[in-house]
Write a protein that holds these residues in place. Structure first.
Motif, short mmCIF file in Angstrom:
data_model
loop_
_atom_site.label_atom_id
_atom_site.label_comp_id
_atom_site.label_asym_id
_atom_site.label_seq_id
_atom_site.Cartn_x
_atom_site.Cartn_y
_atom_site.Cartn_z
N TYR A 101 0.83 -1.20 0.00
CA TYR A 101 0.00 0.00 0.00
C TYR A 101 0.86 1.25 0.00
CZ TYR A 101 -3.75 -3.10 1.57
OH TYR A 101 -4.67 -4.10 1.67
N THR A 102 0.36 2.29 -0.64
CA THR A 102 0.91 3.64 -0.52
C THR A 102 -0.15 4.46 0.20
OG1 THR A 102 2.11 3.44 -2.60
CG2 THR A 102 1.77 5.66 -1.75
N VAL A 103 0.26 5.17 1.25
CA VAL A 103 -0.68 6.02 1.98
C VAL A 103 -0.84 7.31 1.18
CG1 VAL A 103 -1.12 7.25 4.14
CG2 VAL A 103 0.07 5.05 4.19
N VAL A 104 -2.08 7.59 0.78
CA VAL A 104 -2.39 8.80 0.04
C VAL A 104 -2.83 9.90 1.01
CG1 VAL A 104 -3.91 9.83 -1.71
CG2 VAL A 104 -3.04 7.50 -2.00
N ARG A 105 -3.64 9.51 1.99
CA ARG A 105 -4.16 10.45 2.98
C ARG A 105 -4.28 9.72 4.31
NH1 ARG A 105 -9.39 10.96 4.47
NH2 ARG A 105 -10.10 9.95 2.58
N GLY A 106 -3.96 10.40 5.41
CA GLY A 106 -4.11 9.84 6.74
C GLY A 106 -2.80 9.31 7.31
N GLU A 107 -2.92 8.68 8.47
CA GLU A 107 -1.75 8.13 9.16
C GLU A 107 -2.07 6.72 9.64
OE1 GLU A 107 0.55 11.88 11.06
OE2 GLU A 107 -1.29 11.26 12.10
N VAL A 108 -1.06 5.85 9.60
CA VAL A 108 -1.21 4.45 9.95
C VAL A 108 -0.20 4.10 11.05
CG1 VAL A 108 -1.06 2.08 9.11
CG2 VAL A 108 -1.95 3.87 7.61
N LEU A 109 -0.70 3.47 12.11
CA LEU A 109 0.16 2.99 13.19
C LEU A 109 0.67 1.60 12.84
CD1 LEU A 109 -2.06 3.84 16.29
CD2 LEU A 109 -0.13 5.16 15.41
N ARG B 204 -6.82 6.98 3.05
CA ARG B 204 -7.01 6.53 1.66
C ARG B 204 -5.69 5.89 1.27
NH1 ARG B 204 -10.33 7.86 -2.70
NH2 ARG B 204 -11.29 9.44 -1.40
N LEU B 205 -5.78 4.64 0.84
CA LEU B 205 -4.59 3.86 0.46
C LEU B 205 -4.69 3.43 -0.99
CD1 LEU B 205 -4.60 1.39 3.51
CD2 LEU B 205 -3.40 3.58 3.35
N LEU B 206 -3.55 3.30 -1.64
CA LEU B 206 -3.48 2.69 -2.97
C LEU B 206 -2.79 1.35 -2.78
CD1 LEU B 206 -2.35 5.54 -5.39
CD2 LEU B 206 -4.62 4.56 -5.11
N ALA B 207 -3.46 0.28 -3.20
CA ALA B 207 -2.90 -1.07 -3.09
C ALA B 207 -2.48 -1.54 -4.46
CB ALA B 207 -3.94 -2.03 -2.52
N ALA B 208 -1.20 -1.87 -4.61
CA ALA B 208 -0.69 -2.40 -5.88
C ALA B 208 -0.54 -3.90 -5.72
CB ALA B 208 0.65 -1.78 -6.24
N GLU B 209 -1.24 -4.67 -6.54
CA GLU B 209 -1.19 -6.12 -6.50
C GLU B 209 -0.57 -6.61 -7.79
OE1 GLU B 209 -5.22 -7.21 -5.86
OE2 GLU B 209 -5.14 -6.74 -3.75
#
Length: 91
Positions: free
Chosen positions: A43-51, A85-90
């Motif tokens: 995933y690439t984080v587009v918006r927000g924060e992830v713990l 909002r995440l972008l998932a590359a598969e």
């Protein structure tokens, strides 16, 4: 560009290669991945924060423009700290 559906996901293929990208909306507190289970996406984080948590302890905070990949944090969980909002590359 496709509009997001009710599920908050959209999908499109890149013209080069076989990579498919999906947009994923994640609510605050929602688990994104658990490294004990196979996660097929980077995933690439587009918006927000992830713990990034390991044994309940914070080991990293990932923000916009940064990558989420289970290989970086063995034995960890990723949880949305804010709506994301995440972008998932598969592949």
């Amino acid at each position: 560009m496709q509009a997001l559906g009710e599920s908050g996901n959209s999908s499109f293929s890149h013209p080069v290669g076989q990579t498919t990208t999906k947009t994923r909306l994640v609510r605050r507190g929602e688990r994104i991945f658990n490294t004990r289970r196979h996660s097929p996406s980077v995933y690439t984080v587009v918006r927000g924060e992830v713990l990034i948590l390991r044994r309940g302890l914070l080991v990293d905070l990932v923000g916009p423009g940064e990558f989420l990949d289970t290989r970086f944090w063995p034995g960890a969980n990723a949880v949305a700290w804010t709506d994301c909002r995440l972008l998932a590359a598969e592949h």
